[in-house]
Scaffold this active site. Structure first.
Site, PDB file in Angstrom:
ATOM      1  N   GLU A  96      55.786  20.877  54.940  1.00 42.12           N
ATOM      2  CA  GLU A  96      55.710  22.174  54.256  1.00 42.12           C
ATOM      3  C   GLU A  96      54.395  22.885  54.526  1.00 42.12           C
ATOM      4  O   GLU A  96      54.344  24.103  54.590  1.00 42.12           O
ATOM      5  CB  GLU A  96      55.905  21.986  52.748  1.00 42.12           C
ATOM      6  CG  GLU A  96      56.085  23.295  52.010  1.00 42.12           C
ATOM      7  CD  GLU A  96      56.660  23.100  50.621  1.00 42.12           C
ATOM      8  OE1 GLU A  96      56.279  23.874  49.718  1.00 42.12           O
ATOM      9  OE2 GLU A  96      57.496  22.201  50.427  1.00 42.12           O
ATOM     10  N   ASP A 148      58.195  19.276  50.742  1.00 44.13           N
ATOM     11  CA  ASP A 148      58.147  18.682  49.408  1.00 44.13           C
ATOM     12  C   ASP A 148      59.560  18.423  48.904  1.00 44.13           C
ATOM     13  O   ASP A 148      60.451  19.268  49.054  1.00 44.13           O
ATOM     14  CB  ASP A 148      57.428  19.610  48.431  1.00 44.13           C
ATOM     15  CG  ASP A 148      55.954  19.775  48.772  1.00 44.13           C
ATOM     16  OD1 ASP A 148      55.425  18.951  49.540  1.00 44.13           O
ATOM     17  OD2 ASP A 148      55.344  20.731  48.264  1.00 44.13           O
ATOM     18  N   TYR A 173      53.076  13.697  43.788  1.00 44.27           N
ATOM     19  CA  TYR A 173      53.579  15.068  43.789  1.00 44.27           C
ATOM     20  C   TYR A 173      53.509  15.649  42.380  1.00 44.27           C
ATOM     21  O   TYR A 173      54.058  15.068  41.430  1.00 44.27           O
ATOM     22  CB  TYR A 173      55.019  15.088  44.301  1.00 44.27           C
ATOM     23  CG  TYR A 173      55.562  16.474  44.521  1.00 44.27           C
ATOM     24  CD1 TYR A 173      55.027  17.295  45.498  1.00 44.27           C
ATOM     25  CD2 TYR A 173      56.612  16.961  43.750  1.00 44.27           C
ATOM     26  CE1 TYR A 173      55.520  18.575  45.715  1.00 44.27           C
ATOM     27  CE2 TYR A 173      57.121  18.227  43.962  1.00 44.27           C
ATOM     28  CZ  TYR A 173      56.562  19.028  44.942  1.00 44.27           C
ATOM     29  OH  TYR A 173      57.052  20.289  45.138  1.00 44.27           O
TER      30      TYR A 173
END
Length: 703
Positions: free
Chosen positions: A42, A139, A347
């Site tokens: 990403e 992600d 994350y």
């Protein structure tokens, strides 16, 4: 040839060079794919970490300054490249409204802020043409699924595409992820595409309708926007702001007594505090002074275990960062994203309050112990738990990612002050979830006047064992000491005090309060809530002032129009219903097409209704924007709104009616004359702005 894979159909190409073997468990290693494989991350930092995890020394190339990486073995070549967030946006060539035709196109073609993405798209297009397989390594959330999918759909071949799932950029987790590639996550892709389409349809149609109304009224082109989530959020802020601005503080009274026992002094409060009438409070004080002592009627001693809080999800982290450091939700989210890209935390855009069961907690703790700030804390935790690390967890879950946790990797460069603050919160919270409960004793003492006319309360608090508060001290309660007391003890009255206070308006909203409300009513997502709040400021609907968040005239004007003509647009229920439908896509209960079609029907009906009132809407908005002069103004000098009644705008008229209606209550509480009442309201800081405006207006008129 079609292969059934977790209820999804993956088309296996006929070309023999694309043949590969699927495992019974439904995953495949990247090294089993023969030929060239394009891995799409990403962001550039993520692509570098992926490449370094897959090979010690990947070959680095550059295209217009953008790095990409190549890893070769005997049978395959893995190329790791990066997107730069969303490279595609929805767009239409149709003018006017309603508009229901749209397509995905490169973002740089229609968005000047995305001009930098052109080079990324060119690079990915060039690489895609050379490759046999594609891996979406963006992600693992709805947005990441959409970003990677659109790149593969437009530049590659989704029939030969896979998904990598990881929750941190730690090399070991990345390697494990790429050894277990899954099919594209079409449930998340479809849900993400649906959310984008709904937001686009609502935003462009209603915004164009409002701008057209203003143009018809003034001949001037303006930029206005409303949104499926944005508008209900703005309405909430307006409603709360009006509560503050229309607040009339009422006097209330409390009785406090300073007591002494065996030379130790402590404070007790009347059990019925606050008291509405001043005369009643003064009567209590006189009686207490005449007696000169209180008697201990009862003691309640409670010893309880104060359990640790669960590990952070994003909204909990945002709330704590706001409470402790005053950071906005967007700041916290951006900083957490930076820490994630440095592989320091997992994350962050997660709703989960649960840690992954397979995580090696002790290994992470021992790595954190290498950081000076945490060395002694880790040693104490391991000793305190005897090495048995069982985390406290919350109820919330997220199918994509666990709660936020430190990975144990050490910072390779100094963190900024704000980065360190967020990292420290995450580390300390992680330590705390393994720690024992704090042991706290609360003592509540009931004291009465000799004839039991009134009762008073005193409370004490002692932290017997700090437990998890040692590691995460930000919730540590303040200790309050009481002397040794027994039932029947006589306690000397040293001093009695009657305090006047005033009822308070709702607290001034902070950005974190808005975010928490959005979460509580189920609109927006972990990823989008903070961004939507910031957009309300960018659009000029909200403003940051010296004292906090305020609503601009334009913000009030938008909500006035919505409430009068299109209450559905400000409805939480409508937005929440579509959020639930999007969730149904994730659960394979509904199709994206039927939800989008339903939204189009709702919008079409709203537009038909809108057109009936477009002239009036245009005038209302034009005046709130200052584009069209009003024929007459509110009698309050600082107000530019049109009169509603008695020469006052709607809000000031409401304030005037409240001032009149609340006087009887004031007189009952403090026996003040109307003139004294107005003078007090004019001086009190707790008085709402609109109330203060009309009070000064009335006082001036009286002069």
């Amino acid at each position: 040839m079609l292969i059934q894979w977790d209820n999804l159909m993956l088309i296996q190409p006929r070309d023999e060079s694309y043949q590969f073997k699927l495992h019974d468990k439904g995953f495949i290693s990247i090294w089993e794919l023969k030929g060239k494989v394009l891995v799409i991350a990403e962001k550039p930092k993520a692509s570098k970490r992926i490449a370094l995890a897959l090979a010690q020394n990947p070959t680095v190339y550059r295209y217009k300054g953008i790095p990409y990486y190549e890893i070769r073995n005997a049978t395959s070549t893995v190329i790791v490249a990066s997107a730069a967030g969303h490279l595609y946006e929805l767009h239409t060539d149709a003018s006017g409204y309603p508009v229901f035709e749209y397509k995905w196109i490169p973002a740089y073609l229609v968005n000047d802020e995305k001009s930098h993405t052109k080079a990324y798209l060119e690079l990915l297009e060039m690489l895609s043409k050379r490759c046999n397989y594609y891996v979406n390594a963006c992600d693992y959330d709805i947005e990441g699924s959409v970003i990677g999918y659109l790149i593969i759909k437009h530049l590659g071949d989704e029939r030969r595409a896979f998904r990598a799932k990881f929750s941190s950029l730690v090399p070991s987790e990345l390697r494990a992820s790429f050894s277990r590639l899954m099919p594209l996550d079409y449930d998340m892709i479809e849900a993400g595409l649906c959310r984008h389409e709904l937001d686009w349809l609502w935003g462009i149609n209603i915004s164009r309708a409002l701008m057209r109304a203003v143009f018809k009224s003034t001949g001037r082109r303006t930029t206005l926007s409303v949104g499926r989530v944005q508008t209900p959020t703005l309405k909430y802020v307006v409603d709360k702001t009006l509560e503050r601005k229309l607040h009339i503080p009422l006097p209330q009274f409390s009785v406090h007594v300073l007591l002494e026992k065996d030379g130790a002094r402590f404070v007790a409060d009347l059990s019925t505090n606050p008291i509405a009438r001043k005369a009643d409070a003064e009567a209590v004080a006189r009686l207490l002074s005449s007696h000169g002592y209180l008697v201990v009627k009862d003691l309640h001693i409670e010893r309880y275990r104060y359990s640790p809080p669960p590990p952070f999800n994003l909204s909990d982290l945002q709330e704590e960062a706001a409470r402790i450091y005053g950071l906005s939700p967007m700041e916290t989210q951006n900083i957490a994203e930076q820490l994630y890209l440095e592989a320091l935390i997992s994350y962050p855009r997660t709703n989960s309050q649960k840690l992954p069961p397979g995580l090696n907690y002790k290994e992470i703790l021992l790595k954190l112990a290498q950081i000076k700030d945490y060395s002694s804390l880790v040693s104490r935790l391991i000793a305190e738990t005897k090495g048995i690390l069982k985390p406290v967890e919350g109820e919330k879950e997220d199918p994509a990612h666990p709660a936020i946790y430190p990975t144990g990797l050490l910072p390779q460069k100094p963190l900024s002050k704000k980065q360190h603050a967020i990292y420290d919160l995450i580390v300390r919270r992680f330590l705390a979830v393994f720690a024992p409960p704090a042991i706290i004793t609360r003592t509540k003492v009931i004291l009465v006047t000799p004839r039991h006319e009134y009762s008073f309360e005193a409370t004490g608090l002692v932290i017997e064992s700090p437990g998890w508060l040692t590691y995460y001290p930000f919730h540590k309660p303040e200790a309050r000491m009481l002397p040794y007391l027994r039932q029947g003890d006589v306690v000397k009255v040293v001093k009695v005090k009657v305090n006047r206070s005033y009822t308070k308006p709702p607290p001034r909203l902070r950005k974190i309060d808005i975010l928490r409300w959005m979460e509580s009513v189920g609109i927006g997502t972990e990823s989008t809530r903070a961004l939507i709040i910031e957009k309300l400021f960018e659009r000029g609907y909200l403003a940051s002032t010296r004292t906090g968040i305020d609503v601009t005239d334009l913000g009030f004007g938008i909500v006035d129009v919505i409430e009068k003509f299109f209450p559905e647009l400000g409805s939480v229920e409508l937005t929440r219903r579509f959020e639930a439908l999007i969730e149904d896509i994730m659960k394979r209960r509904r199709l994206r097409e039927e939800i989008v079609q339903g939204a189009k029907e709702v919008i079409r009906k709203l537009i038909e209704k809108f057109d009936m009132y477009s002239i009036e809407v245009g005038k209302m908005l034009s005046r709130s924007m200052g584009l069209e002069p009003v024929t007459s103004k509110c009698n309050i000098p600082s107000c530019r709104r049109e009169p509603y009644a008695n020469g006052l705008c709607k809000y000031h008229y409401q304030a005037l009616e409240l001032v009149k209606n609340m006087y009887s209550e004031w007189k009952n509480r403090e026996n003040a004359s109307f003139a004294e009442y107005l003078a007090k309201l004019a001086k009190l800081k707790l008085t709402g702005d609109y109330v203060r405006d009309v009070v000064k207006y009335v006082l001036k008129a009286g002069d």
